[in-house]
Design a protein around this motif. Structure first.
Motif, PDB file in Angstrom:
ATOM      1  N   PRO A 193       0.794  -1.231   0.000  1.00 38.56           N
ATOM      2  CA  PRO A 193       0.000   0.000   0.000  1.00 38.56           C
ATOM      3  C   PRO A 193       0.827   1.283   0.000  1.00 38.56           C
ATOM      4  O   PRO A 193       0.297   2.352  -0.248  1.00 38.56           O
ATOM      5  CB  PRO A 193      -0.829  -0.120   1.290  1.00 38.56           C
ATOM      6  N   VAL A 196       3.248   4.516  -4.314  1.00 39.61           N
ATOM      7  CA  VAL A 196       2.449   5.651  -4.793  1.00 39.61           C
ATOM      8  C   VAL A 196       2.742   5.885  -6.271  1.00 39.61           C
ATOM      9  O   VAL A 196       3.906   6.036  -6.656  1.00 39.61           O
ATOM     10  CB  VAL A 196       2.785   6.921  -3.981  1.00 39.61           C
ATOM     11  N   THR A 219      -3.562  -1.226  -3.378  1.00 35.14           N
ATOM     12  CA  THR A 219      -4.901  -0.773  -3.019  1.00 35.14           C
ATOM     13  C   THR A 219      -5.012  -0.478  -1.532  1.00 35.14           C
ATOM     14  O   THR A 219      -4.259  -1.003  -0.714  1.00 35.14           O
ATOM     15  CB  THR A 219      -5.927  -1.865  -3.371  1.00 35.14           C
ATOM     16  N   GLY A 220      -5.999   0.350  -1.199  1.00 30.74           N
ATOM     17  CA  GLY A 220      -6.286   0.651   0.203  1.00 30.74           C
ATOM     18  C   GLY A 220      -5.405   1.748   0.744  1.00 30.74           C
ATOM     19  O   GLY A 220      -4.349   2.061   0.187  1.00 30.74           O
ATOM     20  N   PRO A 221      -5.829   2.349   1.864  1.00 31.79           N
ATOM     21  CA  PRO A 221      -5.014   3.411   2.478  1.00 31.79           C
ATOM     22  C   PRO A 221      -3.743   2.852   3.090  1.00 31.79           C
ATOM     23  O   PRO A 221      -3.696   1.696   3.512  1.00 31.79           O
ATOM     24  CB  PRO A 221      -5.941   3.977   3.567  1.00 31.79           C
ATOM     25  N   ASN A 222      -2.729   3.694   3.130  1.00 35.36           N
ATOM     26  CA  ASN A 222      -1.461   3.303   3.733  1.00 35.36           C
ATOM     27  C   ASN A 222      -1.428   3.801   5.179  1.00 35.36           C
ATOM     28  O   ASN A 222      -1.198   4.978   5.437  1.00 35.36           O
ATOM     29  CB  ASN A 222      -0.299   3.900   2.933  1.00 35.36           C
ATOM     30  N   PHE A 223      -1.648   2.890   6.130  1.00 38.22           N
ATOM     31  CA  PHE A 223      -1.641   3.237   7.539  1.00 38.22           C
ATOM     32  C   PHE A 223      -0.266   3.043   8.180  1.00 38.22           C
ATOM     33  O   PHE A 223      -0.140   3.081   9.390  1.00 38.22           O
ATOM     34  CB  PHE A 223      -2.683   2.412   8.301  1.00 38.22           C
TER      35      PHE A 223
END
Length: 311
Positions: A193, A196, A219-223
Motif C-alpha cells: 500500500p 504511490v 490498493t487501500g489506504p497506507n496506515f
C-alpha cells in the motif's frame, strides 16, 4: 540596523577608547566616530561619554550593549548556517527505517565529528528540486525511470543494491519455504500500500510485476508499516516485498517470515544524488565512505529494471 556599526559599538565598549577600537577594526578613528554618531542618531540616545581616559558607556549604552552582542551572535549563527563546512550536512534518506537511513547511521558512527541534518523527502522530483535550490546536499534515490532523466547539474552514483525478500504470515502457502524462485510468486497477491503512482519506487515495482507476471497491489489506504505487518500476519492470502536492510520489529505472536527470493533475486538500486557545484566538504567524505563500503552491483542472478543507471 547596520551590523558594522553595531560591531564598532561593541569594539569601543570593550576597548574603552575610539583609537584602540579603530586599530582592532582596521579602520580610521574618524570612521569609528562617524559610525557611533550615526548609531546614536538612529537610537535617539547618547551611548558614550568622552572622558580623559577614553569613552565611557552611558546608562543607555550599558542597556544596549548586551543586545548588541546578541545581534552579532545571531548574525554569526545565520552566516554559519549556510557556510559550507560550518553548517550540518543535509541528507535526504526518504524514510527512517529503510536502507539509506542505515547507511547514514554507519556514516555517523564512522565520522561523529561531522554534523548531520537528516531529511525525509517524498519522491525524486522533490529531492532534485531541493538539491538544485541548496535545501539539501544529497539524496538517496533509485534513478531514473523512463522519461524522467536527471538534470545535467545533478550527479549520481550507485551506492547499494539491496536484495528484496518476501514477507509472509505463518499461514501463507510459502511460509515454510527456505527460499522462493521469483517465477513462483506469479498468482500470489503481493500487497504494497505504500507504493504511490508517479514515484521512482512505483516505476520499479511496475517493471518487476510486468516482467515476471506478478500481482502487486497498492490498493487501500497506507496506515504505515505496523498496520501492514498486522494485515500480512493475519491474512494467509497476502505477502509483501521488503528490503533486506529494512529495520522493522513486530510482535512475536505475528509469526512473520522473511524469505529470500531467487532466480533471479530482485534488487533495489540505491544511488546517491548531489548537485555538481555543491561545495560542502563533508559531501566528499560521505561519497568516499559509501564507495569504501559498497558491495558489488548487477551481480549474477539478480534483477533490476533496464532504466537503472549503471554503477
Amino acid at each position: 540596523m547596520d551590523l558594522d556599526t553595531v560591531r564598532t559599538f561593541v569594539a569601543v565598549a570593550d576597548a574603552g577608547q575610539f583609537r584602540e577600537a579603530a586599530a582592532e577594526l582596521a579602520v580610521t578613528q574618524q570612521a569609528v566616530s562617524k559610525r557611533m554618531a550615526a548609531l546614536e542618531r538612529d537610537l535617539g540616545v547618547r551611548l558614550f561619554t568622552r572622558t580623559p581616559r577614553g569613552a565611557q558607556l552611558t546608562i543607555d549604552g550599558q542597556a544596549f550593549l548586551p543586545h548588541a552582542r546578541e545581534l552579532l551572535r545571531v548574525a554569526e549563527r545565520a552566516v554559519a548556517s549556510v557556510r559550507p563546512g560550518r553548517r550540518p550536512l543535509r541528507v535526504d534518506v526518504i524514510a527512517s527505517r529503510v536502507a539509506p537511513s542505515g547507511l547514514m547511521r554507519g556514516f555517523h558512527r564512522a565520522h561523529p565529528e561531522i554534523d548531520l541534518d537528516v531529511m525525509m523527502l517524498f519522491d525524486v522530483e522533490r529531492a532534485v528540486g531541493a538539491l538544485r535550490s541548496g535545501e539539501i546536499d544529497a539524496s538517496f534515490r533509485a534513478v531514473a525511470p523512463p522519461g524522467r532523466r536527471l538534470p545535467e547539474d545533478i550527479r549520481s552514483v550507485r551506492v547499494l543494491d539491496e536484495r528484496l525478500q518476501l514477507l509472509t504470515g505463518p499461514a501463507h502457502a510459502l511460509a515454510g519455504a527456505r527460499s522462493v524462485p521469483l517465477a513462483r510468486l506469479a498468482g500470489h497477491r503481493i500487497w504494497m500500500p505504500g507504493v504511490v503512482p508517479g514515484t521512482e519506487w512505483a516505476a520499479y515495482y511496475d517493471d518487476l510485476g510486468a516482467e515476471f507476471g506478478l500481482t502487486i497491489e497498492a490498493t487501500g489506504p497506507n496506515f504505515g508499516s505496523d498496520a501492514l505487518l498486522d494485515t500480512v500476519a493475519d491474512t494467509p492470502a497476502l505477502a509483501t516485498f521488503m528490503g533486506e536492510r529494512t529495520r522493522l520489529v513486530w510482535p512475536t505472536g505475528h509469526g512473520l517470515r522473511r524469505i529470500p527470493v531467487t532466480d533471479p533475486t530482485p534488487v533495489y538500486p540505491h544511488s546517491l544524488l548531489w548537485h555538481r557545484d555543491n561545495p560542502h566538504p563533508a559531501l566528499a567524505t560521505l561519497r568516499a565512505h559509501l564507495a569504501a563500503s559498497a558491495g558489488g552491483y548487477d551481480a549474477a542472478g539478480t534483477w533490476t529494471p533496464g532504466w537503472v543507471i549503471p554503477p
